[in-house]
Structure formats: C-alpha cells, structure tokens
Scaffold this motif. Structure first.
Motif, short mmCIF file in Angstrom:
data_model
loop_
_atom_site.label_atom_id
_atom_site.label_comp_id
_atom_site.label_asym_id
_atom_site.label_seq_id
_atom_site.Cartn_x
_atom_site.Cartn_y
_atom_site.Cartn_z
N ASP A 159 0.84 -1.21 0.00
CA ASP A 159 0.00 0.00 0.00
C ASP A 159 0.87 1.25 0.00
O ASP A 159 0.59 2.21 -0.74
CB ASP A 159 -0.93 0.00 1.21
N THR A 162 2.49 1.68 -3.48
CA THR A 162 1.57 2.22 -4.47
C THR A 162 1.31 3.70 -4.25
O THR A 162 1.27 4.49 -5.20
CB THR A 162 0.24 1.43 -4.43
N GLU A 163 1.17 4.10 -2.99
CA GLU A 163 0.96 5.51 -2.68
C GLU A 163 2.17 6.35 -3.11
O GLU A 163 2.01 7.43 -3.71
CB GLU A 163 0.71 5.68 -1.18
N ASN A 166 2.29 6.72 -6.89
CA ASN A 166 1.33 7.71 -7.38
C ASN A 166 1.86 9.12 -7.20
O ASN A 166 1.65 10.00 -8.06
CB ASN A 166 -0.01 7.54 -6.66
N SER A 180 -1.35 -7.48 -12.80
CA SER A 180 -2.59 -7.00 -12.18
C SER A 180 -3.25 -5.97 -13.09
O SER A 180 -2.78 -4.83 -13.19
CB SER A 180 -2.29 -6.38 -10.81
N PRO A 182 -6.21 -4.48 -12.62
CA PRO A 182 -6.70 -3.33 -11.85
C PRO A 182 -5.59 -2.31 -11.57
O PRO A 182 -5.81 -1.10 -11.67
CB PRO A 182 -7.23 -3.97 -10.56
N LEU A 183 -4.37 -2.80 -11.21
CA LEU A 183 -3.27 -1.88 -10.96
C LEU A 183 -2.84 -1.20 -12.25
O LEU A 183 -2.52 0.00 -12.26
CB LEU A 183 -2.08 -2.63 -10.34
N ARG A 185 -4.74 -0.42 -14.74
CA ARG A 185 -5.72 0.64 -15.01
C ARG A 185 -5.56 1.81 -14.05
O ARG A 185 -5.79 2.96 -14.42
CB ARG A 185 -7.14 0.07 -14.92
N GLN A 186 -5.16 1.51 -12.83
CA GLN A 186 -4.97 2.56 -11.83
C GLN A 186 -3.79 3.46 -12.18
O GLN A 186 -3.85 4.69 -12.03
CB GLN A 186 -4.75 1.94 -10.45
N LEU A 187 -2.69 2.86 -12.67
CA LEU A 187 -1.46 3.62 -12.88
C LEU A 187 -1.33 4.20 -14.28
O LEU A 187 -0.66 5.22 -14.46
CB LEU A 187 -0.24 2.72 -12.62
N THR A 189 -2.49 5.34 -18.41
CA THR A 189 -3.51 5.96 -19.26
C THR A 189 -3.52 5.38 -20.67
O THR A 189 -4.53 5.46 -21.36
CB THR A 189 -3.29 7.48 -19.34
#
Length: 228
Positions: A159, A162-163, A166, A180, A182-183, A185-187, A189
């Motif tokens: 955690d 990842t923070e 970002n 992953s 989901p990761l 898509r999170q990180l 574009t």
C-alpha cells in the motif's frame, strides 16, 4: 519522451533464436504512464532492461530527452559486503544527489531499523525489496521503469509503495509491467502490447488490455509478427 527506432533483440535458444523485439519503432510520451502488456516471455522485461541501459539491443536505437530509472526495486547493484546505508550513499553519489537527504528518505521509507547499518548480504528478500524500492523512489527521474515491484513485501508495504508511486507519477512518466489489470488501469492511461516480437501503442489502457486479452486467447492482432 522515449523513442524506439527499429529496435531488435533476440536470444539463442536450443532450437535457434528467439526474437523478443523485431524492428520496433514507437514513442513513449513524456509525463504519461504507459502499460506494457504481453504474455510471459514476450520481451517486456527485456525491453525494460534495454531502456535502462543494462542490456544492449542487437540493432536499432533508443532516444530519450530525459532521465530514465533502472527497473524500480532492482537490488542487483547493491554490494553484499556494504551496509544498506553505505550502498545508498554510494549510489547517491553516482547520481549526483544530496546523499544525506537520500539516506534519510530511504531509512524512513524502508523501516529496516538497525539492519539499515548491517551488511546487505544479511538481508532477507523482503528487506532487500524495501531497501531497493526506497532507493528507487528516493531519486527523481523523468521516467520510471516499473516491473511488478508492488507485488513484493507485505500488504502494508505494498500500500505504501503504491501511494509513493502515485506521488512520483504525478510529475513523471512511467512504463509499467504488471499482471494485475486493476493496478494497470490505476497507474496507466495508455498501453503498448507486445506479441511475437512486434509491438503496438494504443491510446487508452482499456483498449490495450482488450487487445492483450484477446491475444492471450489466441486471437492475434493483424500487426503481430510470426512466432520465433
């Protein structure tokens, strides 16, 4: 910005040669996080190593107008007989950063306690991952190379990793390899898909993931080269 111009790379295998990059030309834009997708053995990690300058291409060139990190979390450059602190200070000097600030950052982030001043050879795998990730985040680069780094350590460390990623990616670009979605898509574009030594950039990460997932089911895109 990082531009690949006719980049090719292959390896000797029992049956001949395995091509992982075949005359690839594309551009990774600046200040953008790009997902790098492909099945195991597609050449993703090899491409990251070439971008980092630790592995040579067979032909072609890589052009960049900014600084590029080593693969985030890579611990292979640490000297086993030096302490964690000594390794950090040495690498900080190589990159021309304030070594005192870097030492404080890594010691605080890695939370190794007294082990920070113990020889690196005594570290467990988890301790090595903490030190390596702390160092990677402690030096600011224009582009970060990220290869499954947030999969290491316990849940709390993942955690925090990842923070911190970002925070860094708010000002820098990244090229991200992770299983992953989901990761991803999170990180990211946008995305690059690698299939049979060929690669194609897609404007959105969702489109890149869709092409990758179809390729994994055997529905190869028309731009994909023949396997080999």
């Amino acid at each position: 910005m990082i531009a690949l111009r006719s980049l090719s790379k292959s390896y000797a295998v029992n049956a001949g040669r395995k091509t992982v990059c075949r005359d690839i030309s594309l551009t990774f834009p600046g200040k953008t996080s790009v997902g790098l997708l492909g099945r195991n053995g597609a050449g993703k990690s090899t491409l990251l190593r070439m971008l980092a300058g630790v592995e040579d291409a067979d032909s072609g060139e890589i052009l960049s107008d900014g600084t590029i990190s080593w693969p985030v979390g890579f611990a292979g450059s640490f000297h086993p007989e030096l302490t964690g602190a000594q390794n950090i200070r040495f690498i900080g000097r190589l990159y021309g950063v304030d070594t005192d600030d870097l030492m404080r950052f890594v010691e605080d982030f890695a939370e190794l306690g007294l082990h920070f001043h113990a020889p690196f050879r005594t570290y467990s795998a988890g301790m090595r991952a903490r030190l390596a990730f702390g160092l990677s985040m402690g030096i600011e680069f224009d582009t970060y190379l990220i290869d499954e780094v947030t999969s290491v350590g316990d849940a709390a460390f993942r955690d925090r990793s990842t923070e911190m990623l970002n925070l860094r990616l708010a000002r820098s670009a990244a090229i991200v390899v992770t299983h992953s979605m989901p990761l991803m898509r999170q990180l990211c574009t946008c995305g690059v898909v690698m299939v049979n030594g060929s690669a194609r950039m897609y404007d959105t990460i969702d489109e890149a993931i869709a092409v990758h997932e179809r390729a994994m089911r055997g529905d190869l895109p028309d731009w994909a080269g023949a396997d080999g």
